[in-house]
Enzyme design. Structure first.
Site, short mmCIF file in Angstrom:
data_model
loop_
_atom_site.label_atom_id
_atom_site.label_comp_id
_atom_site.label_asym_id
_atom_site.label_seq_id
_atom_site.Cartn_x
_atom_site.Cartn_y
_atom_site.Cartn_z
N PRO A 152 1.00 -1.25 -0.05
CA PRO A 152 -0.24 0.10 -0.06
C PRO A 152 0.80 1.37 0.08
O PRO A 152 1.80 1.37 0.69
CB PRO A 152 -0.71 -0.09 1.50
CG PRO A 152 -0.04 -0.77 2.24
CD PRO A 152 0.91 -1.62 1.15
N GLY A 153 0.43 2.16 -0.66
CA GLY A 153 1.10 3.45 -0.74
C GLY A 153 -0.06 4.59 -0.26
O GLY A 153 0.21 5.15 0.87
N ARG B 138 -1.91 16.30 -9.22
CA ARG B 138 -3.12 15.18 -9.39
C ARG B 138 -4.06 16.01 -10.24
O ARG B 138 -4.84 15.35 -11.01
CB ARG B 138 -3.39 14.58 -8.22
CG ARG B 138 -2.40 13.76 -7.50
CD ARG B 138 -2.67 13.07 -6.34
NE ARG B 138 -3.44 11.69 -6.78
CZ ARG B 138 -4.81 11.86 -6.89
NH1 ARG B 138 -5.39 12.67 -6.08
NH2 ARG B 138 -5.13 10.58 -7.14
N CYS C 178 1.57 29.11 -16.12
CA CYS C 178 1.13 29.67 -17.08
C CYS C 178 0.32 28.42 -17.89
O CYS C 178 0.89 28.29 -19.13
CB CYS C 178 2.02 30.29 -17.98
SG CYS C 178 2.94 31.45 -17.13
N TYR D 284 1.31 10.94 -3.53
CA TYR D 284 1.63 11.56 -4.95
C TYR D 284 1.36 12.91 -5.02
O TYR D 284 0.79 13.48 -5.99
CB TYR D 284 0.65 10.83 -5.78
CG TYR D 284 0.60 9.16 -5.65
CD1 TYR D 284 1.86 8.52 -6.17
CD2 TYR D 284 -0.30 8.43 -5.00
CE1 TYR D 284 1.90 7.16 -5.99
CE2 TYR D 284 -0.20 7.06 -5.00
CZ TYR D 284 0.83 6.41 -5.35
OH TYR D 284 1.02 5.02 -5.16
N1 LLP Z 1 2.75 -1.46 -5.95
C1 LLP Z 1 2.75 -1.10 -7.23
C2 LLP Z 1 3.64 -2.02 -8.20
C3 LLP Z 1 2.57 0.12 -7.77
O1 LLP Z 1 2.72 0.38 -9.17
C4 LLP Z 1 1.74 1.03 -7.14
C5 LLP Z 1 1.18 2.21 -7.42
C6 LLP Z 1 1.56 0.52 -5.67
C7 LLP Z 1 1.97 -0.58 -5.33
C8 LLP Z 1 1.10 1.41 -4.68
O2 LLP Z 1 -0.37 1.84 -5.22
P1 LLP Z 1 -1.28 2.55 -4.08
O3 LLP Z 1 -1.47 1.74 -3.05
O4 LLP Z 1 -0.70 3.84 -3.70
O5 LLP Z 1 -2.43 2.78 -4.67
N2 LLP Z 1 0.22 9.02 -9.30
C9 LLP Z 1 -1.10 8.28 -9.36
C10 LLP Z 1 -1.01 6.70 -8.54
C11 LLP Z 1 0.28 5.94 -9.34
C12 LLP Z 1 0.17 4.65 -8.75
C13 LLP Z 1 1.18 3.90 -9.31
N3 LLP Z 1 1.47 2.64 -8.72
C14 LLP Z 1 -1.91 9.14 -8.21
O6 LLP Z 1 -1.70 10.29 -7.78
O7 LLP Z 1 -3.20 8.86 -8.20
#
Ligand code: LLP
Length: 417
Positions: free
Chosen positions: A277-278, A315, A345, A373
């Site tokens: 999780p991120g 985002r 701009c 993010y």
């Molecule tokens: N594992 C892998 C292999 C991933 O590619 C990602 C996110 C995660 C874990 C973590 O995902 P999370 O739990 O954070 O959803 N920039 C975008 C999100 C891109 C996510 C990319 N991969 C945003 O701001 O919504």
């Protein structure tokens, strides 16, 4: 009530834990990211506790927010990390992370990144294609090492999220097509310098329902059982990240329900479970503080031009993402509908559309749910130095990244002789 537990109002003033956010703006300037230590810890502990007795590793996805102070939270609590570059790996090691709790994901790993990860002795490479396995085998052989490997399998499941952050459909660039995975697993035995240890998938980000996770899990478990029957033991299952958070009206399942659903799908199988999780760990533990520079009232629209922009929080511009925007000092007089925009701009430089707020020049706003993010996707577009980052802990304030200076920004550039 703000609706965000770590950042709430007291006497009409927005606080981060026990610190008034206007005090942070005075001391550190704006734009400024503010994180809550208590919120980070609570989010991690909810995931961790939900595994209750089961062999597991919560691998924080570093890309969501890679500040060293944040990375430093997880190792002492037994957590691991999911990295996607040599740079992220270096950060993790600098923050005191245990290499044995590092997984390395990503579709384009370079040989130098593989070497760094092999030298550090990471837990596992999540390999996304056969040619990557060939290169990893060669690099490991040159170093006289055996690379621990999971194959990232693309289960072809619709994550029902924004198309830019959906990763588990067969037309996405990620992972090994489901129908090819079994063959590649079995043929991986022929690579002398890799050892299969796991099975991995990740279907997307900001998922607000459990069904896609459960569906992907079912497919992956079917594959796992077939592999084991054919004499290929698998030590761990990495079920990826992707659990969503509440930005506005969403109601994603709580982490404990998500973990319970995964554990129940895995059932009696004895593999260690990894998750990555991120956003769900850091997203609602952070806000972006910004100050209204100018108000512009036109016959068509009202604009609040603030000092944060798309380079600070990309985002909204990139995904048309919604972030709640709250006044730091609540004031209900003279509410108007504003476009909250930055100084960059581009017409795409907005942080929020049609927000009903009562604003004056110099007012402070908090852009909510900005812990994931936000800073990690920020840039220097328009030669804008990146924001400062601050962590609150009870009534204490810690600067965890200084505001960038313009000198730092141009330091590597050279004029021709
Ligand atoms: N594992 C892998 C292999 C991933 O590619 C990602 C996110 C995660 C874990 C973590 O995902 P999370 O739990 O954070 O959803 N920039 C975008 C999100 C891109 C996510 C990319 N991969 C945003 O701001 O919504």
């Amino acid at each position: 009530m703000s609706g965000f537990p770590a950042f709430d109002y007291r006497n009409a003033r927005l606080y981060g834990e026990s610190v008034q956010l206007d005090r942070i703006a005075e001391e550190f300037g704006t734009p400024c990211y503010v994180y809550s230590r208590a919120a980070l810890i609570a989010a991690y502990e909810e995931f961790d506790a939900a595994f209750a007795g089961r062999d597991h590793l919560v691998c924080y996805a570093v890309k969501a927010n890679s500040n060293l102070a944040i990375l430093n939270f997880f190792a002492p609590r037994g957590g691991g990390v999911d990295t996607v570059s040599g740079g992220e790996l270096l950060r993790v090691l600098k923050a005191g992370g245990d290499p044995q709790k590092v997984v390395f994901s990503g579709v384009g790993k370079q040989p130098d990144e593989m070497r760094a990860a092999l030298a550090a002795g990471i837990l596992c490479f999540n390999v996304e294609a056969e040619p990557e396995l060939v290169v990893l085998d060669r690099v490991a052989g040159e170093m006289n090492k055996i690379a621990p490997v999971s194959l990232r399998v693309n289960p072809d499941v619709d994550a029902k999220t924004h198309p830019y952050i959906s990763t588990g459909l067969k037309e996405n660039k990620f992972g090994i097509p489901f129908d090819e995975a079994e063959r590649l697993y079995l043929s991986s035995r022929e690579f002398a310098n890799v050892r299969i240890t796991g099975l991995d998938c990740h279907i997307g980000s900001q998922l607000t329902e459990l069904d896609p996770f459960v569906e992907a899990c079912g497919k992956i478990l079917g594959l796992l059982d077939r592999l084991e029957t054919q004499g290929l033991p698998i030590d761990h299952l990495d079920l990826g990240g992707g659990l969503g958070i509440r930005y506005a009206g969403e109601s994603p399942p709580p982490a404990r329900d998500y973990v319970a659903a995964l554990c129940s799908a895995v059932g009696q199988r004895n593999q260690r479970i990894l998750i990555e999780p991120g956003r769900a760990l850091v997203g609602n533990a952070g806000v972006l503080l910004t100050r209204v520079a100018y108000l512009k009232h036109t016959p068509y629209r009202n604009f609040a031009i603030v000092d944060a922009a798309m380079n600070d929080l990309m985002r909204p511009a990139l995904y048309d993402a919604y972030h709640e925007i709250l006044p730091v000092i609540a004031n209900r007089n003279d509410i108007k509908t504003y476009q909250i925009v930055g100084p960059v701009c581009e017409t795409g430089d907005f942080l929020g559309h049609d927000r009903k707020l009562s604003l004056a020049q110099g007012d402070l706003l908090a852009i909510m749910s900005a812990g994931a993010y936000g800073m990690s996707m920020s840039s220097n577009y328009n030669t804008r130095p990146r924001a400062a980052e601050v962590m609150v802990d009870g009534d204490r304030i810690h600067l965890i990244r200084e505001r960038e200076s313009i000198e730092q920004l141009i330091a590597g550039e050279k004029i021709l002789p």
